[in-house]
Write a protein that holds these residues in place. Structure first.
Motif, mmCIF file in Angstrom:
data_model
loop_
_atom_site.group_PDB
_atom_site.id
_atom_site.type_symbol
_atom_site.label_atom_id
_atom_site.label_comp_id
_atom_site.label_asym_id
_atom_site.label_seq_id
_atom_site.Cartn_x
_atom_site.Cartn_y
_atom_site.Cartn_z
ATOM 1 N N ARG A 13 -3.841 17.295 7.239
ATOM 2 C CA ARG A 13 -2.920 16.320 6.475
ATOM 3 C C ARG A 13 -2.742 14.870 7.432
ATOM 4 N N SER A 58 -4.236 12.184 7.641
ATOM 5 C CA SER A 58 -4.239 10.854 7.164
ATOM 6 C C SER A 58 -2.732 10.549 6.343
ATOM 7 N N PHE A 59 -2.273 11.507 5.770
ATOM 8 C CA PHE A 59 -0.824 11.607 5.120
ATOM 9 C C PHE A 59 0.060 11.136 6.011
ATOM 10 N N TYR A 60 0.126 12.033 7.196
ATOM 11 C CA TYR A 60 1.399 11.515 8.191
ATOM 12 C C TYR A 60 0.883 10.371 9.032
ATOM 13 N N ASN A 76 -0.531 7.527 7.400
ATOM 14 C CA ASN A 76 0.040 6.459 6.606
ATOM 15 C C ASN A 76 1.620 6.441 6.566
ATOM 16 N N ARG A 77 2.317 7.763 6.736
ATOM 17 C CA ARG A 77 4.182 7.707 6.710
ATOM 18 C C ARG A 77 4.311 7.037 7.958
#
Length: 192
Positions: A177, A179-181, A183-184
């Motif tokens: 995950r 890339s999700f974090y 981006n955040r």
């Protein structure tokens, strides 16, 4: 704006470092950022002598905790990035905050004791926590919920408003995950 970032993980290339670096590189160049890596600081723990009370600086010989105290009092935004240990913040971070208690609040003692004066009112904070527990268990008080509570207790004593909290769950599978974090974190940096 004066910003201090507090990196409290002993791992130089871990999740905490990755997320904090992403936030820092996306903060506009008009802001002044100073990073404190707690594990690289040289300071002694609080001895409980109370000579700093009600609102003086620590009387121990000048060290990195004094430098942090100075920056804390002149910052506008504080970003704390921390792993979760036993449902709490790491010991060195707590020790650093203990040394700076009078930066946060002024307490007078005696027969007519007043409520503590919040000395950092108007400042904001962003909190980032990394926990091994999967969502939603990471939010429990025995996991990152306990670390969030600890920092909130310290920061609220000084009048600091918590603007954002980012909880990274299941750190053992961070790469899945990432890339999700990232981006955040980028979004947080750009919002400053």
């Amino acid at each position: 704006m004066n910003i201090i970032t507090i990196h409290s993980s002993p791992r130089k290339n871990g999740i905490t470092s990755t997320i904090l670096s992403e936030i820092e590189k996306n903060i506009g160049s008009e802001h002044c950022i100073e990073t404190f890596n707690v594990n690289n600081l040289n300071f002694k723990p609080c001895t409980g002598c109370l000579k700093c009370r009600p609102n003086s600086v620590c009387v121990l010989p000048r060290d990195d905790a004094h430098k942090f105290y100075d920056k804390l009092t002149t910052s506008n935004l504080i970003i704390v990035a921390s792993p979760v240990y036993w449902g709490n913040i790491p010991g060195p971070l707590k020790t650093l905050f203990d040394r700076c208690v009078t930066a946060f609040e002024s307490i007078e003692s005696g027969p007519k004791t007043k409520l503590p004066e919040k000395r950092l009112t108007g400042k904001k904070a962003i909190l980032i926590f990394s926990s091994g527990a999967p969502y939603p268990y990471n939010l429990l008080s025995s996991q990152s919920g306990g670390a969030v509570r600890s920092i909130k207790t310290i920061f609220r004593s000084g009048g600091i408003k918590i603007a954002k909290i980012m909880n990274i769950s299941n750190s053992y599978n961070f790469e899945k995950r990432k890339s999700f974090y990232i981006n955040r974190a980028k979004s947080i940096g750009l919002s400053i």
